[in-house]
Design a protein around this motif. Sequence first.
Motif, PDB file in Angstrom:
ATOM      1  N   GLU A   1      42.641 -35.967   8.643  1.00 40.74           N
ATOM      2  CA  GLU A   1      43.286 -37.227   8.236  1.00 40.74           C
ATOM      3  C   GLU A   1      44.200 -37.766   9.325  1.00 40.74           C
ATOM      4  OE1 GLU A   1      44.296 -37.995   3.943  1.00 40.74           O
ATOM      5  OE2 GLU A   1      44.322 -35.794   3.927  1.00 40.74           O
ATOM      6  N   GLY A   2      44.791 -36.868  10.106  1.00 42.15           N
ATOM      7  CA  GLY A   2      45.665 -37.320  11.177  1.00 42.15           C
ATOM      8  C   GLY A   2      44.896 -38.000  12.292  1.00 42.15           C
ATOM      9  N   LEU A   3      43.799 -37.401  12.699  1.00 41.31           N
ATOM     10  CA  LEU A   3      42.974 -37.963  13.770  1.00 41.31           C
ATOM     11  C   LEU A   3      42.016 -39.035  13.265  1.00 41.31           C
ATOM     12  CD1 LEU A   3      42.029 -34.685  15.702  1.00 41.31           C
ATOM     13  CD2 LEU A   3      43.801 -36.355  16.289  1.00 41.31           C
ATOM     14  N   GLN A   4      41.813 -39.081  11.944  1.00 35.43           N
ATOM     15  CA  GLN A   4      40.883 -40.021  11.322  1.00 35.43           C
ATOM     16  C   GLN A   4      39.463 -39.869  11.887  1.00 35.43           C
ATOM     17  OE1 GLN A   4      41.266 -42.721   8.710  1.00 35.43           O
ATOM     18  NE2 GLN A   4      42.651 -41.012   8.304  1.00 35.43           N
ATOM     19  N   ARG A   5      39.039 -38.605  11.984  1.00 38.27           N
ATOM     20  CA  ARG A   5      37.664 -38.337  12.409  1.00 38.27           C
ATOM     21  C   ARG A   5      37.267 -36.924  11.987  1.00 38.27           C
ATOM     22  NH1 ARG A   5      37.376 -35.105  16.977  1.00 38.27           N
ATOM     23  NH2 ARG A   5      39.267 -34.923  18.245  1.00 38.27           N
ATOM     24  N   MET A   6      35.965 -36.647  12.093  1.00 36.90           N
ATOM     25  CA  MET A   6      35.459 -35.325  11.804  1.00 36.90           C
ATOM     26  C   MET A   6      35.724 -34.399  12.987  1.00 36.90           C
ATOM     27  SD  MET A   6      34.123 -35.523   8.744  1.00 36.90           S
ATOM     28  CE  MET A   6      33.107 -34.029   8.656  1.00 36.90           C
ATOM     29  N   VAL A   7      36.042 -33.132  12.696  1.00 35.18           N
ATOM     30  CA  VAL A   7      36.276 -32.143  13.739  1.00 35.18           C
ATOM     31  C   VAL A   7      35.486 -30.878  13.412  1.00 35.18           C
ATOM     32  CG1 VAL A   7      38.577 -33.037  14.286  1.00 35.18           C
ATOM     33  CG2 VAL A   7      38.331 -31.192  12.582  1.00 35.18           C
ATOM     34  N   SER A   8      35.300 -30.049  14.423  1.00 36.90           N
ATOM     35  CA  SER A   8      34.623 -28.764  14.218  1.00 36.90           C
ATOM     36  C   SER A   8      35.641 -27.709  13.804  1.00 36.90           C
ATOM     37  CB  SER A   8      33.926 -28.334  15.510  1.00 36.90           C
ATOM     38  OG  SER A   8      34.891 -28.043  16.507  1.00 36.90           O
ATOM     39  N   TYR A   9      35.157 -26.568  13.307  1.00 32.63           N
ATOM     40  CA  TYR A   9      36.053 -25.467  12.963  1.00 32.63           C
ATOM     41  C   TYR A   9      36.810 -25.006  14.210  1.00 32.63           C
ATOM     42  CZ  TYR A   9      32.909 -25.131   8.907  1.00 32.63           C
ATOM     43  OH  TYR A   9      32.153 -25.404   7.797  1.00 32.63           O
ATOM     44  N   ARG A  10      36.110 -24.937  15.342  1.00 34.24           N
ATOM     45  CA  ARG A  10      36.722 -24.471  16.576  1.00 34.24           C
ATOM     46  C   ARG A  10      37.806 -25.429  17.055  1.00 34.24           C
ATOM     47  NH1 ARG A  10      32.629 -22.621  21.139  1.00 34.24           N
ATOM     48  NH2 ARG A  10      32.168 -21.199  19.410  1.00 34.24           N
ATOM     49  N   GLU A  11      37.526 -26.731  16.935  1.00 30.47           N
ATOM     50  CA  GLU A  11      38.512 -27.737  17.354  1.00 30.47           C
ATOM     51  C   GLU A  11      39.754 -27.662  16.490  1.00 30.47           C
ATOM     52  OE1 GLU A  11      38.722 -32.578  18.154  1.00 30.47           O
ATOM     53  OE2 GLU A  11      36.900 -31.658  17.344  1.00 30.47           O
ATOM     54  N   PHE A  12      39.562 -27.462  15.187  1.00 28.78           N
ATOM     55  CA  PHE A  12      40.708 -27.328  14.285  1.00 28.78           C
ATOM     56  C   PHE A  12      41.495 -26.067  14.606  1.00 28.78           C
ATOM     57  CE2 PHE A  12      42.335 -25.311  10.386  1.00 28.78           C
ATOM     58  CZ  PHE A  12      43.356 -26.201  10.112  1.00 28.78           C
ATOM     59  N   ALA A  13      40.794 -24.961  14.865  1.00 28.64           N
ATOM     60  CA  ALA A  13      41.471 -23.708  15.168  1.00 28.64           C
ATOM     61  C   ALA A  13      42.308 -23.839  16.446  1.00 28.64           C
ATOM     62  CB  ALA A  13      40.452 -22.591  15.306  1.00 28.64           C
ATOM     63  N   ARG A  14      41.739 -24.490  17.472  1.00 30.25           N
ATOM     64  CA  ARG A  14      42.486 -24.684  18.724  1.00 30.25           C
ATOM     65  C   ARG A  14      43.729 -25.542  18.503  1.00 30.25           C
ATOM     66  NH1 ARG A  14      37.338 -25.450  21.540  1.00 30.25           N
ATOM     67  NH2 ARG A  14      37.689 -27.685  21.350  1.00 30.25           N
ATOM     68  N   ALA A  15      43.576 -26.616  17.716  1.00 27.36           N
ATOM     69  CA  ALA A  15      44.717 -27.487  17.442  1.00 27.36           C
ATOM     70  C   ALA A  15      45.788 -26.755  16.658  1.00 27.36           C
ATOM     71  CB  ALA A  15      44.254 -28.730  16.669  1.00 27.36           C
ATOM     72  N   SER A  16      45.373 -25.919  15.714  1.00 26.50           N
ATOM     73  CA  SER A  16      46.335 -25.162  14.909  1.00 26.50           C
ATOM     74  C   SER A  16      47.066 -24.152  15.767  1.00 26.50           C
ATOM     75  CB  SER A  16      45.601 -24.452  13.762  1.00 26.50           C
ATOM     76  OG  SER A  16      45.029 -25.385  12.885  1.00 26.50           O
ATOM     77  N   ALA A  17      46.338 -23.498  16.671  1.00 27.24           N
ATOM     78  CA  ALA A  17      46.968 -22.508  17.563  1.00 27.24           C
ATOM     79  C   ALA A  17      47.971 -23.191  18.489  1.00 27.24           C
ATOM     80  CB  ALA A  17      45.884 -21.791  18.368  1.00 27.24           C
ATOM     81  N   ALA A  18      47.609 -24.361  18.986  1.00 28.52           N
ATOM     82  CA  ALA A  18      48.498 -25.097  19.871  1.00 28.52           C
ATOM     83  C   ALA A  18      49.762 -25.551  19.149  1.00 28.52           C
ATOM     84  CB  ALA A  18      47.774 -26.305  20.463  1.00 28.52           C
ATOM     85  N   ALA A  19      49.587 -25.918  17.880  1.00 24.39           N
ATOM     86  CA  ALA A  19      50.736 -26.389  17.090  1.00 24.39           C
ATOM     87  C   ALA A  19      51.664 -25.238  16.755  1.00 24.39           C
ATOM     88  CB  ALA A  19      50.250 -27.054  15.815  1.00 24.39           C
TER      89      ALA A  19
END
Length: 342
Positions: free
Chosen positions: A324-342
């Motif tokens: 919802e923040g990016l307003q687009r579809m993401v992969s599991y890996r992309e979400f995991a990387r973003a979560s780790a970075a956050a």
Amino acid sequence: MGGKIPTTRSEVQADKDLFKATLPFGVESVKTSWWVVSSTFLLLLASLVGAALAPVWPLRLLFSIVSALLMVRAFITYHDYMHNAILSRSRIAWWLFRLYSALALTPPRSWKHSHNYHHGHVGKLDAADDGAFAMMTTDNWRDASLLKRIAYRVERHPLTILSGYFTIFFLSITVLPFLRNPARHWDSLLVLLGHSGLIAALWVWGGFDVAFFVVLLPMTIASMIGSYLFFAQHSFESMRILPTETWTSRRAAMESSSYLKLNRVMRWFTGNIGYHHVHHLNARIPFYRLPEAMEAIEELQSPATITLSFKDIKACFRCCLWDEGLQRMVSYREFARASAAA
């Protein structure tokens, strides 16, 4: 456009105007409808006979593959009939498509209920998964239990799509609705008996190879194609998932449904299902008039477009979660990387 500002009166009017523009194309030619239905089913019957009786297995394999493609086209005629887009007043068509539903493992009651729900809720953030593949937001995924995550990944996994004969048509569309509500979905039992009875009869008559080339193989291929087409046309890189307060049928059609660009041969075999954004805008348009509607209505000529290229198929399966923040579809890996970075 992706915010949560409630739908304005002008957007509602734009929906009405665009739908009104499609109405002239929602009128069938009964003569044309009977031509496409009769020619498709006669070709399918001839191809299945070839798969059963051809003298050598390479020919039987060829007939079986052609039968699978014709099954996809036949399914589109069934799909349009269930939308009342073609032959809705014909008693002959009623019997033909009831018989076909057994071959295609698509009970009319289960299909109509789930598919109509899908049309009314596609691209809606808080909609149930009835009639569609599950769709989680990144927030849902973050809060989900391990079991829910596993179930979600299994449902959207490429192997689930490839085994759609069993996972989607047998289980999701036929068996599970009957187990949940036998009284309502009694026709699922008839479809199961009809489908298994056909396989058994062919096996007894000509052996396993006849049952394999006439039903099992073409249904496996056709189900694989159909499952992927349905998945891909609502799971692509530029699609949008909309909050209820901003969801409209026009936005669902143009932003949450795609236009699948195909060559002329595949358009014929898939019954113009690639014009999916037009179909979602007005499901009463017969499939043979969808290209005509798109060509005539300017607003329909700039859809989200996908193809059957390897690149687009790979991208489709990478679309796993809605951010919802990016307003687009993401992969599991992309979400995991973003979560780790956050």
